[in-house]
Scaffold this active site. Sequence first.
Site, PDB file in Angstrom:
ATOM      1  CD  GLU A   1     -16.153  -6.815 -43.961  1.00 29.49           C
ATOM      2  OE1 GLU A   1     -17.049  -7.551 -44.674  1.00 29.49           O
ATOM      3  OE2 GLU A   1     -16.557  -5.711 -43.506  1.00 29.49           O
TER       4      GLU A   1
ATOM      5  CD  GLU B   1     -16.965  -2.765 -50.601  1.00 33.02           C
ATOM      6  OE1 GLU B   1     -17.400  -3.577 -49.659  1.00 33.02           O
ATOM      7  OE2 GLU B   1     -17.397  -1.684 -50.333  1.00 33.02           O
TER       8      GLU B   1
END
Length: 123
Positions: free
Chosen positions: A74, A67
Amino acid sequence: MRSLLLSRVRSFRYALAGLRTLAATQPNFRIHLLATGGVILAGALLGISRGDWLWLAAAVFSVWLAEAFNTALELLADAVTTETHPLIGRAKDCAAAAVLISAAGALVVGGLVLGPRLLERLG
């Protein structure tokens, strides 16, 4: 020597800032934290062995790590361009797939470690 110590303290601050960013901005990371709490509670209530704790810890941390890398990719991609680019989209999809794979693996590990104990308690 003092500057070395200060640089290490700064690096920990940056890492903690990253954790705060994950917790504050990523709903899925908060879900992973909640799931971690559930795993810890279940493991404690079921009295699992040290070896089982090691498997669960490895699974939990692999999800957190995936994660964190997904979020980092991102954010970096969004800093490069706000325009849609097919390769950036595919890279983001692959990073999200890494989280999915890690979470699925953690689910399997959790089932293998906690499942038999739960069935034993219920049966």
